[in-house]
Write an enzyme that holds these catalytic residues in place. Structure first.
Site: not given
Ligand code: PLP
Length: 386
Positions: A71-72, A155, A183, A203, A205, A329
Site C-alpha cells: 500500500a505504501t 489503523n 484497514q 494492502s 496483508h 507499525c
Molecule cells: N495505510 C494504512 C491505514 C495502514 O494501516 C498501513 C499499514 O499499517 C498502510 C497504509 C501501509 O500498508 P503496507 O504495509 O502494505 O505498505
C-alpha cells in the site's frame, strides 16, 4: 500464529488465511506471466484471476486494478503532481491529507512539502470537513487540480471517516480523491461503482493475504499518475517489474475469502464489545478513543491512567498476548501516536490497540482478560505502596 498465543494485532498484519497460503504455494513455480508460451499464459491467468477477485472486494472493474509491492508503494505512486490522461498531461498542484493518515500518506508522496496541507480531526478522530471545504475553496486551479488523500478507517482507532461526504466536497471542488482503504477493505463494504473514491489504496496483508503486495484501484480509466517504477510494460505500464506472482495469487485468494466473510462483521463487533467490557470492568477509568464515532468492528484503542502503554505491551507479550502500543507499525519503533496527538489526546501515557478478526477465539479473549487483570493488579499495588 502459535496456537498457545493470543494474536490480537490484526491491524498490524492479519494472520494468513488458508486459502491465501494454498494459492501462493500453487503459484510458486509459475513461469513469467509476460511470456507468450503456454506456461506464461498459465501464470498470466493466475494474475488475472487475482485481479478479478481484488476488484470484486471493492466492486470495481478488474482492468482498473494495478498491483504494487505494498500500500505504501500505491500511495507513493498516487500522491504525485504529475498525471497522464491518454497522451496528455494533467497537473495536481496541491495535496490535501489528513493529520491522522498513515505515514505513507501523511508523507505526501512525490509532492514537495510546501505543496501539502494537513487537515485536522476532531476529538473523535473525524476529519474536519469544514476545514477541507475551506482549503479546497481557496485552491487556485490555475496551476493544477487539488488532490485529496484520506484514510477510510484509521489503523489505530478504527474510526471510519465519512467518505461519502468527503467525496461530495472533493467533487464539488473539481478535485481528485484518493482513499486509503487498507484497514477498511474486507471490514466494511466498499463500492467503487457508486462514486466512493476516484482511487483506492489496498494492502494484501491486512486482509489475510501475504505481506509485500498492494494495489491501486481506479474508479475509471480516465487518468493515472506517472509511474513510480518504470522499465518493462507490466501492469499496462503503470508499474514495471515482473509481478510478484505468488503474492498476487495470495492477495486474490484472501480478497475472495474476506468478501465471503463480510457478513460475519456483527460477530466480530460482539467480540470487540466483549473486550471493551473487560477493559471497563478491570479499569473503570480507562478511556476508549473514538468510541463516540463510527468505528471498525474489529478495533479498540484505549488508555488506562497510570499504565504506560509500552510497558503494558511487554507485559501482555510475556503473558502470551500480542497487541500494539501506539502506532507500532514501522520497524518495531513505538513513539507517541500522531493520531492521538491529532485528536488532542497526545498527553496520555500512550494507548493499547487490540485488533481482532473473524477467527479470534474465546480463549484469546480470556488470555487478554487474565493478562490485563495482572497488569491492573500491579498498578493497584504500586499505588498502594506510593
Ligand atoms: N495505510 C494504512 C491505514 C495502514 O494501516 C498501513 C499499514 O499499517 C498502510 C497504509 C501501509 O500498508 P503496507 O504495509 O502494505 O505498505
Amino acid at each position: 500464529m502459535a496456537a498457545n498465543r493470543a494474536y490480537l494485532d490484526h491491524n498490524a498484519s492479519a494472520p494468513l488465511v488458508a486459502e491465501a497460503r494454498a494459492a501462493m504455494v500453487a503459484a510458486l513455480d509459475a513461469a513469467n506471466p509476460s511470456s507468450v508460451h503456454s506456461e506464461g499464459r498459465t501464470a498470466r491467468r493466475l494474475i488475472e484471476d487475482a485481479r478479478r477477485d481484488v476488484a470484486s472486494l471493492v466492486n470495481a472493474r478488474p482492468e482498473h486494478v494495478v498491483f504494487t509491492s505494498s500500500a505504501t508503494e500505491a500511495a507513493s505512486t498516487l500522491l504525485s503532481p504529475d498525471w497522464q490522461m491518454g497522451r496528455g498531461s494533467v497537473r495536481m498542484s496541491h495535496l490535501y491529507v489528513c493529520e491522522a493518515d498513515h505515514p505513507c500518506v501523511l508523507g505526501g508522496g512525490r509532492f514537495p512539502a510546501a505543496q501539502v496541507t494537513r487537515i485536522g480531526v476532531d476529538r473523535n478522530g473525524i476529519a474536519d470537513l469544514e476545514a477541507l471545504t475551506r482549503a479546497l475553496a481557496a485552491h487556485d486551479k490555475a496551476n493544477g487540480l487539488p488532490l485529496v488523500a484520506i484514510h477510510a478507517a484509521n489503523n489505530e482507532t478504527g474510526v471510519i471517516q465519512p467518505i461519502g461526504r468527503i467525496a461530495e466536497v472533493v467533487k464539488e471542488a473539481g478535485g481528485v480523491l484518493v482513499v486509503d482503504a487498507v484497514q477498511a477493505a474486507g471490514r466494511i463494504p466498499i463500492d467503487m461503482s457508486a462514486g466512493y473514491a476516484d482511487y483506492l489504496i489496498l494492502s494484501s496483508h491486512k486482509i489475510g493475504g501475504p505481506k509485500g503486495v498492494g494495489a491501486i484501484v481506479a474508479a475509471a480509466d480516465l487518468m493515472m499518475p506517472k509511474p513510480l517504477i518504470t522499465g518493462g510494460g507490466q501492469e499496462k505500464g503503470h508499474r514495471a517489474g515482473t509481478e510478484n506472482l505468488a503474492g498476487i495469487a495470495g492477495f486474490g485468494a484472501a480478497a475472495r475469502a474476506v468478501l465471503a466473510g463480510l457478513d460475519e462483521i456483527e460477530a466480530v463487533a460482539r467480540r470487540r464489545d466483549e473486550i471493551e467490557a473487560i477493559v471497563r470492568e478491570i479499569a473503570p477509568d480507562a478511556e476508549i478513543f473514538g468510541a463516540a464515532a463510527p468505528r471498525l468492528a474489529n478495533t479498540t484503542f484505549f488508555a488506562i491512567p497510570g499504565i504506560k502503554a509500552e510497558t503494558a505491551q511487554i507485559a501482555f507479550d510475556l503473558a502470551g498476548v500480542a497487541l500494539s502500543a501506539g502506532s507500532a507499525c514501522s520497524s518495531g519503533k513505538v513513539g507517541p501516536s500522531h493520531v492521538l496527538k491529532a485528536m488532542g489526546r497526545g498527553d496520555s501515557l500512550g494507548a493499547l490497540r487490540v485488533s481482532i478478526g473473524r477467527a479470534t477465539r474465546a480463549e484469546e479473549i480470556a488470555a487478554f482478560r487474565a493478562a490485563l487483570a495482572g497488569i491492573a493488579a500491579r498498578r493497584a499495588g504500586k499505588e498502594k505502596a506510593a
